[in-house]
Design an enzyme around this catalytic site. Structure first.
Site, mmCIF file in Angstrom:
data_model
loop_
_atom_site.group_PDB
_atom_site.id
_atom_site.type_symbol
_atom_site.label_atom_id
_atom_site.label_comp_id
_atom_site.label_asym_id
_atom_site.label_seq_id
_atom_site.Cartn_x
_atom_site.Cartn_y
_atom_site.Cartn_z
ATOM 1 N N HIS A 1 -12.104 0.422 4.147
ATOM 2 C CA HIS A 1 -11.294 0.454 2.993
ATOM 3 C C HIS A 1 -11.407 -1.027 2.036
ATOM 4 O O HIS A 1 -11.484 -0.735 0.815
ATOM 5 C CB HIS A 1 -9.625 0.467 3.503
ATOM 6 C CG HIS A 1 -8.767 0.205 2.514
ATOM 7 N ND1 HIS A 1 -8.017 1.121 1.590
ATOM 8 C CD2 HIS A 1 -8.207 -0.806 2.018
ATOM 9 C CE1 HIS A 1 -7.234 0.798 0.789
ATOM 10 N NE2 HIS A 1 -7.214 -0.880 0.953
ATOM 11 N N GLU A 2 -11.498 -1.848 2.706
ATOM 12 C CA GLU A 2 -11.687 -3.055 1.967
ATOM 13 C C GLU A 2 -13.016 -3.155 1.348
ATOM 14 O O GLU A 2 -13.051 -3.599 0.231
ATOM 15 C CB GLU A 2 -11.685 -4.203 2.781
ATOM 16 C CG GLU A 2 -10.625 -4.576 3.574
ATOM 17 C CD GLU A 2 -9.151 -5.068 2.604
ATOM 18 O OE1 GLU A 2 -9.462 -5.436 1.563
ATOM 19 O OE2 GLU A 2 -8.005 -4.507 2.886
ATOM 20 N N HIS B 1 -12.471 -1.263 -2.152
ATOM 21 C CA HIS B 1 -12.113 -2.342 -3.175
ATOM 22 C C HIS B 1 -13.499 -2.681 -3.692
ATOM 23 O O HIS B 1 -13.355 -2.864 -5.347
ATOM 24 C CB HIS B 1 -11.366 -3.045 -2.609
ATOM 25 C CG HIS B 1 -10.144 -2.710 -2.451
ATOM 26 N ND1 HIS B 1 -9.354 -2.015 -3.322
ATOM 27 C CD2 HIS B 1 -9.181 -2.952 -1.302
ATOM 28 C CE1 HIS B 1 -7.789 -1.819 -3.050
ATOM 29 N NE2 HIS B 1 -7.911 -2.133 -1.628
ATOM 30 N N GLU C 1 -5.822 1.490 -4.430
ATOM 31 C CA GLU C 1 -5.792 1.875 -3.065
ATOM 32 C C GLU C 1 -5.831 3.042 -2.606
ATOM 33 O O GLU C 1 -6.891 3.368 -1.732
ATOM 34 C CB GLU C 1 -4.122 1.450 -2.648
ATOM 35 C CG GLU C 1 -3.610 0.251 -2.788
ATOM 36 C CD GLU C 1 -4.607 -0.834 -1.977
ATOM 37 O OE1 GLU C 1 -5.158 -0.508 -0.944
ATOM 38 O OE2 GLU C 1 -4.928 -1.950 -2.566
ATOM 39 N N ASP D 1 -9.069 4.024 -0.261
ATOM 40 C CA ASP D 1 -8.835 5.053 1.086
ATOM 41 C C ASP D 1 -9.717 6.077 1.040
ATOM 42 O O ASP D 1 -10.413 6.484 1.866
ATOM 43 C CB ASP D 1 -7.429 5.461 1.117
ATOM 44 C CG ASP D 1 -6.432 4.510 1.619
ATOM 45 O OD1 ASP D 1 -6.694 3.502 1.983
ATOM 46 O OD2 ASP D 1 -5.054 4.917 1.333
HETATM 47 ZN ZN LIG Z 1 -6.337 -2.160 -0.185
#
Ligand SMILES: [Zn+2]
Length: 413
Positions: A279-280, A283, A357, A361
Site C-alpha cells: 500500500h505504501e 503511494h 488511499e 489500496d
Molecule cells: Zn495510505
C-alpha cells in the site's frame, strides 16, 4: 475597502469557521454514540463489541476535547489580532531598537514561544489523560519535556537562520521578493524532507534495520516486483511513546526509507506486513508524493503572490488590530488569518487524500493478496481504536483516510 470592511469580513469568517467545525464535531459525536451499541454488520465476526465501544468512547473523548481546543484557539486568535496582542508584543520588542530583521525574528519567536506555552496544558491532557485512559500512552512526563526541549532547540537552530534569511529577502524591497521567498521556502522544504529521515528523526527515535530473514526476503521480493529501490527497511521504536502503530515512507532521492513501527510489526503477520508495505509503495508508484509536493508548491506560490499584494495595504493591518505595519507583521497576520478561510477548502484536500488511499489500496491488491490487506486493516483500525462509524459528513470534511468499512468494501469488490 476600509479597515472596517476587513474587520467585519474577518469576524464573519471566524464565526463561520468556528460554527462549522463545532457543528461537524457535534454531529460526529452524536452519530458515533448512536451506533455505539452494535458492531456494524460487516464486522460482526471480525471485531468484538468491546473494541467497537472502546473506539467509540475514544473518538468521542477526543472530539469533545477538540471542541474545547477549538474554542480556546478561536478566542486566542481574537486576542492576538483585534485585541491588540500582536501590536503589544511588537511594541515591547521595538523598545530594544534591534535592526528590522532581528525585531521581526524576535517578534515571531516571541509569538511562537507564547503560543507553545499556552498549548502545553492541552497537549499534556491529550497525552496523559485521554491517551492514558485508553491505554495508548507509553510516555513519562520526563520524556515529554525532554522531547519538547529537543524540538525547541532544533527549531531554533534551523528556524532562526532561515527566518532571518526570509525576512532579509522581504526587507530588500525588490518587487519580486515573493518569488525569491517562494523559491527559498521550497528549496528549504525539500532539503528538510531529504534530511529528516537520516538526521532529524533519529534524534527522537531509534531506527534499526529490519533483521528477520524470512520477512526481509518477502519484502525485497515485493520491492523488486514493483521496481522500487530504497535505502533500507527500518524498524522504529514507536512503542517508546505510544502503542499506536503505523508504517510510512520517508525522504526522497537516495535517502528513501521504509519505516515500520515496532508496534505494527508485533501485531501483524508477515503476509499482512507485506500488504501494508505494498500500500505504501502504491503511494509512491502512483506519484502521490510528487502530486502532494506540486500542490503544496502551487498553493504557497498563490499565497505569497496574495501576500505581496496585501503587504502594501495599510487598512488590512489596521482592520486586524495592527497599528504599525511592517513586513514581518504582514507575514504573521497572513499565517494566523488564512486558516480561518482555508478551512473551507478542507473537504477538497480530504477528497484528494482519500482518492490516493483508494489508489494505493488498489496497487496493493494488484501486487499482493487483497485479503491480507483487509485483515491487516481490520487489525490496525481495531488496535488504534479508529471508529467504524464516523458521521459521513464529518468524515468527508476531515478524513484523509476513508473509514474502514468503505475501504474494505472497495477491496472486496
Ligand atoms: Zn495510505
Amino acid at each position: 475597502m476600509t479597515a472596517l470592511d476587513i474587520q467585519y469580513s474577518f469576524i464573519f469568517f471566524l464565526i463561520a469557521s468556528y460554527v462549522l467545525q463545532f457543528w461537524l464535531s457535534r454531529r460526529n459525536i452524536k452519530h458515533i454514540a448512536t451506533h455505539r451499541g452494535q458492531v456494524p454488520e460487516a464486522f460482526v465476526d471480525k471485531i468484538s463489541l468491546e473494541s467497537h465501544q472502546k473506539a467509540a468512547d475514544y473518538t468521542i473523548a477526543r472530539n469533545k476535547f477538540g471542541l474545547l481546543e477549538l474554542s480556546f484557539s478561536t478566542i486566542l486568535l481574537v486576542i492576538w489580532t483585534l485585541g491588540g496582542g500582536l501590536q503589544y508584543l511588537d511594541d515591547q520588542i521595538r523598545v530594544f531598537n534591534l535592526s528590522p530583521i532581528f525585531t521581526g525574528v524576535a517578534v515571531i519567536i516571541g509569538l511562537g514561544v507564547i503560543s507553545g506555552i499556552l498549548d502545553i496544558p492541552f497537549s499534556l491532557y491529550k497525552t496523559f489523560v485521554i491517551e492514558e485512559k485508553f491505554g495508548f500512552n507509553r510516555q513519562t512526563i520526563k520524556m515529554y519535556f525532554i522531547d519538547m526541549i529537543k524540538q525547541t532547540i532544533i527549531m531554533l537552530i534551523i528556524g532562526v537562520p532561515f527566518l532571518s534569511f526570509i525576512l532579509w529577502l522581504m526587507d530588500d524591497a525588490s518587487p519580486y521578493w515573493w518569488l525569491y521567498v517562494w523559491g527559498s521556502w521550497f528549496g528549504f522544504s525539500m532539503l528538510m524532507m531529504w534530511l529528516y529521515p537520516a538526521v532529524i528523526a533519529p534524534i527522537f527515535n531509534k531506527f534499526t534495520p529490519l533483521d528477520e530473514p524470512e520477512l526481509k526476503s518477502k519484502i525485497s521480493n515485493l520491492l523488486e516486483r514493483c521496481g522500487f529501490t530504497s535505502n533500507g527497511v527500518y524498524i522504529m521504536d514507536g512503542s517508546k511513546r505510544s502503542s499506536h502503530g503505523n508504517a510510512y515512507f520517508t525522504g526522497f532521492g537516495n535517502n528513501k526509507r521504509i519505516v515500520f513501527f515496532d508496534t505494527l510489526l508485533n501485531s501483524l503477520q508477515h503476509d499482512e506486513i507485506e500488504a501494508v508495505l505494498a500500500h505504501e509503495l502504491g503511494h509512491f508508484k502512483r506519484n502521490h508524493i510528487k502530486k502532494r509536493i506540486a500542490t503544496m508548491a502551487l498553493m504557497s506560490l498563490g499565497g505569497l503572490a496574495l501576500l505581496a499584494w496585501l503587504i502594501d495595504q495599510s487598512f488590512i493591518y489596521e482592520g486586524l488590530g495592527v497599528t504599525q505595519p511592517s513586513y514581518y507583521m504582514a507575514l504573521i497576520l497572513f499565517m494566523l488569518v488564512t486558516p480561518v478561510i482555508s478551512i473551507f477548502l478542507n473537504p477538497l484536500f480530504s477528497l484528494m487524500s482519500r482518492k490516493h488511499e483508494f489508489e494505493a489500496d488498489e496497487f496493493a491488491a494488484q501486487n499482493t493478496d487483497a485479503n491480507n490487506l483487509i485483515t491487516a486493516l481490520v487489525k490496525l483500525y481495531e488496535e488504534n481504536s479508529n471508529t467504524l462509524t464516523p458521521d459521513p459528513l464529518y468524515s468527508s470534511f476531515y478524513d484523509s483516510h476513508p473509514p474502514a468499512p468503505v475501504r474494505i468494501a472497495h477491496l472486496s469488490r
